[in-house]
Motif scaffolding. Structure first.
Motif, PDB file in Angstrom:
ATOM      1  N   PRO A 141       0.814  -1.214   0.000  1.00 24.04           N
ATOM      2  CA  PRO A 141       0.000   0.000   0.000  1.00 24.04           C
ATOM      3  C   PRO A 141       0.853   1.273   0.000  1.00 24.04           C
ATOM      4  CG  PRO A 141       0.067  -0.932   2.198  1.00 24.04           C
ATOM      5  CD  PRO A 141       0.750  -1.922   1.305  1.00 24.04           C
ATOM      6  N   PHE A 142       0.188   2.390  -0.223  1.00 21.73           N
ATOM      7  CA  PHE A 142       0.841   3.678  -0.387  1.00 21.73           C
ATOM      8  C   PHE A 142       1.717   4.045   0.805  1.00 21.73           C
ATOM      9  CE2 PHE A 142       0.192   8.484  -0.662  1.00 21.73           C
ATOM     10  CZ  PHE A 142       1.138   8.646  -1.662  1.00 21.73           C
ATOM     11  N   LEU A 143       1.308   3.603   1.987  1.00 18.11           N
ATOM     12  CA  LEU A 143       2.066   3.942   3.206  1.00 18.11           C
ATOM     13  C   LEU A 143       3.051   2.844   3.587  1.00 18.11           C
ATOM     14  CD1 LEU A 143       0.284   1.919   4.987  1.00 18.11           C
ATOM     15  CD2 LEU A 143      -1.012   3.938   5.635  1.00 18.11           C
ATOM     16  N   GLY A 144       3.409   1.986   2.633  1.00 16.01           N
ATOM     17  CA  GLY A 144       4.346   0.904   2.909  1.00 16.01           C
ATOM     18  C   GLY A 144       5.713   1.405   3.330  1.00 16.01           C
ATOM     19  N   LYS A 145       6.544   0.486   3.803  1.00 20.15           N
ATOM     20  CA  LYS A 145       7.857   0.853   4.347  1.00 20.15           C
ATOM     21  C   LYS A 145       8.773   1.477   3.294  1.00 20.15           C
ATOM     22  CE  LYS A 145       8.014  -2.697   7.974  1.00 20.15           C
ATOM     23  NZ  LYS A 145       8.745  -3.895   8.468  1.00 20.15           N
ATOM     24  N   TYR A 146       8.711   0.949   2.065  1.00 20.58           N
ATOM     25  CA  TYR A 146       9.611   1.462   1.034  1.00 20.58           C
ATOM     26  C   TYR A 146       9.008   2.722   0.410  1.00 20.58           C
ATOM     27  CZ  TYR A 146      12.707   1.748  -2.969  1.00 20.58           C
ATOM     28  OH  TYR A 146      13.616   2.190  -3.892  1.00 20.58           O
ATOM     29  N   GLY A 147       9.647   3.872   0.648  1.00 20.29           N
ATOM     30  CA  GLY A 147       9.188   5.127   0.057  1.00 20.29           C
ATOM     31  C   GLY A 147       7.782   5.514   0.464  1.00 20.29           C
ATOM     32  N   SER A 148       7.491   5.462   1.734  1.00 24.44           N
ATOM     33  CA  SER A 148       6.147   5.779   2.222  1.00 24.44           C
ATOM     34  C   SER A 148       5.645   7.112   1.684  1.00 24.44           C
ATOM     35  CB  SER A 148       6.143   5.830   3.747  1.00 24.44           C
ATOM     36  OG  SER A 148       6.512   4.594   4.293  1.00 24.44           O
ATOM     37  N   PHE A 149       4.449   7.116   1.117  1.00 23.48           N
ATOM     38  CA  PHE A 149       3.756   8.314   0.623  1.00 23.48           C
ATOM     39  C   PHE A 149       4.464   8.980  -0.562  1.00 23.48           C
ATOM     40  CE2 PHE A 149       2.714   8.018   5.196  1.00 23.48           C
ATOM     41  CZ  PHE A 149       1.341   7.851   5.104  1.00 23.48           C
ATOM     42  N   ASP A 150       5.415   8.275  -1.168  1.00 23.51           N
ATOM     43  CA  ASP A 150       6.204   8.880  -2.247  1.00 23.51           C
ATOM     44  C   ASP A 150       5.928   8.237  -3.599  1.00 23.51           C
ATOM     45  OD1 ASP A 150       7.456  10.541  -0.432  1.00 23.51           O
ATOM     46  OD2 ASP A 150       9.242   9.277  -0.225  1.00 23.51           O
TER      47      ASP A 150
END
Length: 557
Positions: A320-329
């Motif tokens: 999902p968008f808020l995942g650990k890799y590149g959160s919110f990016d």
């Protein structure tokens, strides 16, 4: 997150390159990311270097000079910001880094080969020699590495150096590049996993850096044809191939050194890279399973590409968008690797229906209780209904589309000697079952008197499937459909179970099975040339409202 729109390759390619074009800053570099928290970022030196070949190549494929001009502008910027010692700096600390320098070297090599402008070759030489001067005794980079740690994914740095060495006939740089590759190979475990492939020690690597290692090694193999290197790549990639086809379907964001998924999110960049590596290995080995991995992964990525808003054409770094890799990016390198892979993939002329069917077939293969050797409760219910429908005194040709192992056909053939049964399935094949697709049935026009399908059409692009069934049916031929009734307790729970990952498709699947109500079925059938003759509701396992089904009879018009 649950998008399902998938277009042709050219459309996805244009969306992706246009997004990068919009991310190019006035200085010529490409913004590192767009964040809904901080907005558009500064130009990222590292990725601008390796985006250059992607934009230029896309410009050639699409015959669009603006993309080539964008790559040229980025190259001119690299020449301006190269450090006096030949290195390129990481943008946050302004510290010269080996990886950043190596990725810029990729762009410089490419620009020299395309333009033959000597300033690019001179800049490439200075970068390569800086890397050589800062290499550790064992062939790794540490003092000028991220977090001052050794990383096996710096194979991409060595590959850029070797490419420079080949262009310039520089045997000194060639030796240094291969020294690093020897070190990388020494870090491969017996199970195929490459140690030190993470950003940080003691943290499971993201798929992004895991595949970086393979990309660098494959680039070296392309230049050397060294079978030892290819064997090392396959030792690792074969494991991920098996995981993709038999366990995870869409690879996880992070894996530990035993190839266990330790983060079930998705790293979009890593997936784009994996699809690219799988395609390259298919070309090298002719192993169709690698092509299947690429098809499934690209089907997923196409569905996840943003189709509207200011981010149209981009990808969230994680799902999902808020995942650990590149959160919110929305990071620029996801698009770079997606473009590279699409450019190669487009040469195979694979349609979106091929991708969808491959994805569904793989999901079926990973779900042991969907296709079995014995009759289920509903199979027996369908058989009871079919035995009341089929005549025993009239010769017929009957097709079971998506028949699995053909157990319903086998049962019917015992009683109906007057009927010739045929099966088509994308996975299974036998004397009476042809391997084929509901979108491309391997029989001639108007061949069958009856086509039947049981809990299969819910897994298809329904209009395309029915149009193909219409083609092989005789005029006034019958279609018999057994499908789920959404007006049930299970129909109510289905969306919840899907998002929890308790269904046959992954929680973030690019395709979900469709359960239609009676009115919708009548509409769909009519739109595709069928007149509904009969509609019957069946209680699954005899339990009212728990799990309900339709048995639908239609006639070809």
């Amino acid at each position: 997150m649950i998008g399902e729109e998938v277009y042709d390759n050219k459309t996805h390619l244009q969306l992706s390159v246009n997004w990068l074009l919009n991310m190019q800053n006035s200085d010529g570099g490409y913004a590192r990311k767009f964040s809904f928290v901080s907005g558009e970022d500064m130009s990222y030196i590292e990725t601008t270097g390796y985006i250059i070949p992607s934009l230029w190549s896309a410009g050639e494929r699409l015959n669009e000079i603006k993309y080539i001009n964008s790559a040229k502008k980025a190259g001119e910027w690299l020449l301006k910001i190269q450090n006096d010692d030949g290195s390129f700096s990481e943008i946050d600390s302004n510290t010269p880094f080996a990886f950043d320098t190596g990725q810029c070297l990729i762009g410089l090599n490419f620009l020299y080969q395309k333009t033959e402008h000597k300033e690019y070759l001179d800049a490439a030489k200075r970068a390569a020699y800086w890397l050589m001067q800062n290499q550790e005794e064992d062939g790794s980079w540490q003092k000028v590495a991220y977090n001052t740690q050794k990383h096996t994914y710096y194979s991409r740095v060595a590959a850029a150096m070797l490419h420079y060495a080949v262009i310039s006939n520089d045997y000194v740089v060639e030796k240094v590049a291969m020294k690093h590759i020897a070190w990388v190979l020494s870090e491969q475990k017996e199970n195929g996993f490459f140690q030190k492939s993470s950003f940080l020690e003691d943290v499971a690597p993201y798929l992004h850096t895991i595949i970086y290692v393979l990309e660098g090694l494959l680039d070296i193999y392309d230049l050397t044809n060294d079978k030892v290197i290819l064997e090392a790549v396959l030792k690792n990639a074969n494991v991920f191939k098996e995981i993709s086809l038999k366990r995870d379907l869409i690879l996880c964001s992070q894996y530990d050194e035993n190839f266990n998924c330790v983060n079930k999110e998705r790293c979009i960049t890593g997936l784009a890279q994996w699809a690219g590596v799988a395609l390259r290995l298919f070309e090298i080995t002719d192993n169709e399973e690698y092509l299947q991995c690429a098809k499934n992964t690209l089907f997923y990525l196409k569905a996840k590409q943003i189709k509207s808003s200011v981010m149209r054409g981009g990808f969230s770094a994680s799902v999902p968008f808020l995942g650990k890799y590149g959160s919110f990016d929305f990071v620029n390198w996801s698009n770079k690797f997606f473009i590279d892979t699409l450019l190669k993939y487009d040469n195979f002329y694979i349609s979106s229906t091929d991708e969808q069917e491959s994805f569904v077939a793989t999901a079926f293969m990973q779900t042991n209780d969907v296709v079995t050797d014995s009759l289920s409760i509903m199979d027996k219910q369908y058989l009871k209904e079919l035995k009341a429908i089929f005549p025993k005194d009239k010769p017929l040709r009957v097709l079971d589309i998506g028949c699995g192992k053909g157990i319903i056909m086998d049962e019917l053939s015992k009683e109906f000697k007057n009927i010739e049964f045929f099966g088509v399935d994308p996975v299974y094949e036998s004397k009476t079952i042809k391997k084929g697709s509901v979108y491309k049935i391997p029989f001639e026009n108007e061949y069958f008197d009856v086509v039947m399908s049981f809990e299969v059409l819910q897994h298809t692009y329904i209009n395309r499937a029915l149009q193909e069934i219409q083609r092989v049916l005789k005029y006034k031929g019958e279609i018999i459909i057994g499908e789920r009734n959404p007006f049930s307790l299970l129909g109510f729970l289905k969306p919840i179970l899907e998002l929890k990952g308790k269904w046959m498709y992954p929680w973030d699947s690019p395709f979900r099975e469709k359960w239609y109500n009676e009115n919708k079925w009548v509409e769909i059938l009519r739109e595709n040339g069928f007149e509904t003759m009969d509609f019957k509701s069946i209680e699954g396992a005899g339990k009212r409202f728990m799990n309900r089904y339709f048995l639908i009879k239609g006639e070809s018009k």
